[in-house]
Design a protein around this motif. Structure first.
Motif, PDB file in Angstrom:
ATOM      1  N   ARG A 132       0.817  -1.220   0.000  1.00 37.86           N
ATOM      2  CA  ARG A 132       0.000   0.000   0.000  1.00 37.86           C
ATOM      3  C   ARG A 132       0.849   1.268   0.000  1.00 37.86           C
ATOM      4  O   ARG A 132       0.361   2.328  -0.380  1.00 37.86           O
ATOM      5  CB  ARG A 132      -0.938   0.005   1.198  1.00 37.86           C
ATOM      6  CG  ARG A 132      -1.991  -1.080   1.097  1.00 37.86           C
ATOM      7  CD  ARG A 132      -2.919  -1.051   2.276  1.00 37.86           C
ATOM      8  NE  ARG A 132      -3.807  -2.211   2.245  1.00 37.86           N
ATOM      9  CZ  ARG A 132      -4.583  -2.562   3.241  1.00 37.86           C
ATOM     10  NH1 ARG A 132      -4.598  -1.855   4.359  1.00 37.86           N
ATOM     11  NH2 ARG A 132      -5.351  -3.624   3.146  1.00 37.86           N
ATOM     12  N   ILE A 133       2.101   1.167   0.443  1.00 37.96           N
ATOM     13  CA  ILE A 133       2.994   2.335   0.381  1.00 37.96           C
ATOM     14  C   ILE A 133       3.953   2.214  -0.799  1.00 37.96           C
ATOM     15  O   ILE A 133       4.991   2.859  -0.843  1.00 37.96           O
ATOM     16  CB  ILE A 133       3.742   2.558   1.716  1.00 37.96           C
ATOM     17  CG1 ILE A 133       4.610   1.362   2.091  1.00 37.96           C
ATOM     18  CG2 ILE A 133       2.788   2.921   2.825  1.00 37.96           C
ATOM     19  CD1 ILE A 133       5.485   1.580   3.314  1.00 37.96           C
ATOM     20  N   GLU A 134       3.558   1.376  -1.748  1.00 36.38           N
ATOM     21  CA  GLU A 134       4.254   1.210  -3.036  1.00 36.38           C
ATOM     22  C   GLU A 134       5.690   0.737  -2.885  1.00 36.38           C
ATOM     23  O   GLU A 134       6.597   1.240  -3.540  1.00 36.38           O
ATOM     24  CB  GLU A 134       4.190   2.512  -3.828  1.00 36.38           C
ATOM     25  CG  GLU A 134       2.765   2.933  -4.138  1.00 36.38           C
ATOM     26  CD  GLU A 134       2.682   4.279  -4.835  1.00 36.38           C
ATOM     27  OE1 GLU A 134       3.745   4.848  -5.172  1.00 36.38           O
ATOM     28  OE2 GLU A 134       1.564   4.750  -5.049  1.00 36.38           O
ATOM     29  N   LEU A 135       5.884  -0.254  -2.027  1.00 42.50           N
ATOM     30  CA  LEU A 135       7.181  -0.904  -1.904  1.00 42.50           C
ATOM     31  C   LEU A 135       7.030  -2.349  -2.358  1.00 42.50           C
ATOM     32  O   LEU A 135       5.951  -2.928  -2.236  1.00 42.50           O
ATOM     33  CB  LEU A 135       7.671  -0.886  -0.450  1.00 42.50           C
ATOM     34  CG  LEU A 135       8.085   0.455   0.126  1.00 42.50           C
ATOM     35  CD1 LEU A 135       8.420   0.314   1.602  1.00 42.50           C
ATOM     36  CD2 LEU A 135       9.265   1.030  -0.620  1.00 42.50           C
ATOM     37  N   PRO A 136       8.088  -2.968  -2.888  1.00 35.98           N
ATOM     38  CA  PRO A 136       7.996  -4.376  -3.260  1.00 35.98           C
ATOM     39  C   PRO A 136       7.815  -5.248  -2.022  1.00 35.98           C
ATOM     40  O   PRO A 136       8.380  -4.962  -0.970  1.00 35.98           O
ATOM     41  CB  PRO A 136       9.330  -4.667  -3.954  1.00 35.98           C
ATOM     42  CG  PRO A 136      10.243  -3.575  -3.535  1.00 35.98           C
ATOM     43  CD  PRO A 136       9.400  -2.395  -3.178  1.00 35.98           C
ATOM     44  N   ALA A 137       7.030  -6.296  -2.160  1.00 35.05           N
ATOM     45  CA  ALA A 137       6.730  -7.178  -1.022  1.00 35.05           C
ATOM     46  C   ALA A 137       7.881  -8.149  -0.795  1.00 35.05           C
ATOM     47  O   ALA A 137       7.745  -9.359  -0.913  1.00 35.05           O
ATOM     48  CB  ALA A 137       5.427  -7.921  -1.266  1.00 35.05           C
ATOM     49  N   GLU A 138       9.035  -7.616  -0.442  1.00 33.65           N
ATOM     50  CA  GLU A 138      10.220  -8.419  -0.148  1.00 33.65           C
ATOM     51  C   GLU A 138      10.417  -8.467   1.361  1.00 33.65           C
ATOM     52  O   GLU A 138       9.978  -7.576   2.083  1.00 33.65           O
ATOM     53  CB  GLU A 138      11.457  -7.785  -0.792  1.00 33.65           C
ATOM     54  CG  GLU A 138      11.380  -7.662  -2.295  1.00 33.65           C
ATOM     55  CD  GLU A 138      12.525  -6.820  -2.850  1.00 33.65           C
ATOM     56  OE1 GLU A 138      13.304  -6.250  -2.058  1.00 33.65           O
ATOM     57  OE2 GLU A 138      12.617  -6.733  -4.073  1.00 33.65           O
ATOM     58  N   THR A 139      11.109  -9.482   1.791  1.00 30.91           N
ATOM     59  CA  THR A 139      11.336  -9.664   3.223  1.00 30.91           C
ATOM     60  C   THR A 139      12.017  -8.448   3.846  1.00 30.91           C
ATOM     61  O   THR A 139      11.621  -7.991   4.926  1.00 30.91           O
ATOM     62  CB  THR A 139      12.197 -10.924   3.476  1.00 30.91           C
ATOM     63  OG1 THR A 139      11.556 -12.038   2.868  1.00 30.91           O
ATOM     64  CG2 THR A 139      12.357 -11.189   4.957  1.00 30.91           C
ATOM     65  N   GLY A 140      13.011  -7.901   3.187  1.00 28.15           N
ATOM     66  CA  GLY A 140      13.732  -6.750   3.722  1.00 28.15           C
ATOM     67  C   GLY A 140      12.834  -5.533   3.893  1.00 28.15           C
ATOM     68  O   GLY A 140      12.918  -4.805   4.879  1.00 28.15           O
ATOM     69  N   LYS A 141      11.968  -5.296   2.916  1.00 27.05           N
ATOM     70  CA  LYS A 141      11.052  -4.148   2.994  1.00 27.05           C
ATOM     71  C   LYS A 141      10.011  -4.356   4.088  1.00 27.05           C
ATOM     72  O   LYS A 141       9.647  -3.412   4.791  1.00 27.05           O
ATOM     73  CB  LYS A 141      10.348  -3.928   1.647  1.00 27.05           C
ATOM     74  CG  LYS A 141      11.276  -3.688   0.496  1.00 27.05           C
ATOM     75  CD  LYS A 141      12.085  -2.430   0.698  1.00 27.05           C
ATOM     76  CE  LYS A 141      12.987  -2.204  -0.509  1.00 27.05           C
ATOM     77  NZ  LYS A 141      13.858  -1.074  -0.366  1.00 27.05           N
ATOM     78  N   ILE A 142       9.552  -5.586   4.234  1.00 25.65           N
ATOM     79  CA  ILE A 142       8.568  -5.890   5.278  1.00 25.65           C
ATOM     80  C   ILE A 142       9.193  -5.683   6.654  1.00 25.65           C
ATOM     81  O   ILE A 142       8.588  -5.059   7.539  1.00 25.65           O
ATOM     82  CB  ILE A 142       8.024  -7.325   5.119  1.00 25.65           C
ATOM     83  CG1 ILE A 142       7.212  -7.434   3.824  1.00 25.65           C
ATOM     84  CG2 ILE A 142       7.179  -7.731   6.322  1.00 25.65           C
ATOM     85  CD1 ILE A 142       6.860  -8.849   3.433  1.00 25.65           C
ATOM     86  N   GLU A 143      10.417  -6.174   6.844  1.00 25.52           N
ATOM     87  CA  GLU A 143      11.087  -6.022   8.137  1.00 25.52           C
ATOM     88  C   GLU A 143      11.407  -4.560   8.427  1.00 25.52           C
ATOM     89  O   GLU A 143      11.301  -4.094   9.569  1.00 25.52           O
ATOM     90  CB  GLU A 143      12.358  -6.874   8.196  1.00 25.52           C
ATOM     91  CG  GLU A 143      12.095  -8.369   8.192  1.00 25.52           C
ATOM     92  CD  GLU A 143      11.183  -8.820   9.314  1.00 25.52           C
ATOM     93  OE1 GLU A 143      11.341  -8.347  10.456  1.00 25.52           O
ATOM     94  OE2 GLU A 143      10.297  -9.646   9.044  1.00 25.52           O
TER      95      GLU A 143
END
Length: 156
Positions: A132-143
């Motif tokens: 929803r904040i336009e970031l890729p759904a990668e583990t690093g971005k989630i963390e």
């Protein structure tokens, strides 16, 4: 008597082999010592360069420099740092909440996160916020988003 001489020759050969092994080890350790000394010298030069740069960056006589000197003296820091004034590089990205403070004081990423959480009908997970904040759904971005959420909660 022949066997005594043979025994002495065998022992001499074993001692010679041991000496050669130790000399090889010594050569290897000497190489490692030289490498370590070079690394130490590079670090010393880097430290001196940083001291010079910091001394040039900050105006003399500021309150920060006096405080740094007092702290350094109290902690027993090396004399090379005695005249160095420090400039604060890091900043507090999420200020502690105070009455009347809005989300406009936050960096844009944090504002986006607060907006997503505010618009959600119920609890949300970091995994749901990231797209929803336009970031890729990668583990690093989630963390990273999870740590930002924790920081927001800690600061009120």
């Amino acid at each position: 008597m022949g066997s005594l001489f043979e025994e002495l020759e065998a022992r001499e050969a074993a001692a010679r082999a041991r000496v050669e092994e130790l000399e090889a080890e010594l050569a290897e350790i000497s190489g490692k010592l030289d490498t370590a000394r070079e690394g130490l010298e590079r670090l010393r030069i880097a430290r001196e360069t940083v001291v010079e740069v910091l001394a040039e960056m900050t105006p003399e006589g500021s309150a920060v420099s006096v405080k740094s000197r007092e702290t350094s003296a109290a902690q027993g820091v090396a004399p090379a740092y005695a005249g160095v004034e420090r400039r604060v590089v890091g900043v507090l990205t999420v200020p502690n909440w105070q009455p009347g403070m809005g989300v406009d004081v936050l960096p844009s990423v944090y504002r986006d996160i607060v907006e997503v959480v505010a618009d959600a009908p119920g609890p949300v997970r970091a995994k749901q916020i990231v797209p929803r904040i336009e970031l890729p759904a990668e583990t690093g971005k989630i963390e990273g988003t999870r740590s930002k959420l924790k920081r927001l909660v800690e600061r009120g």
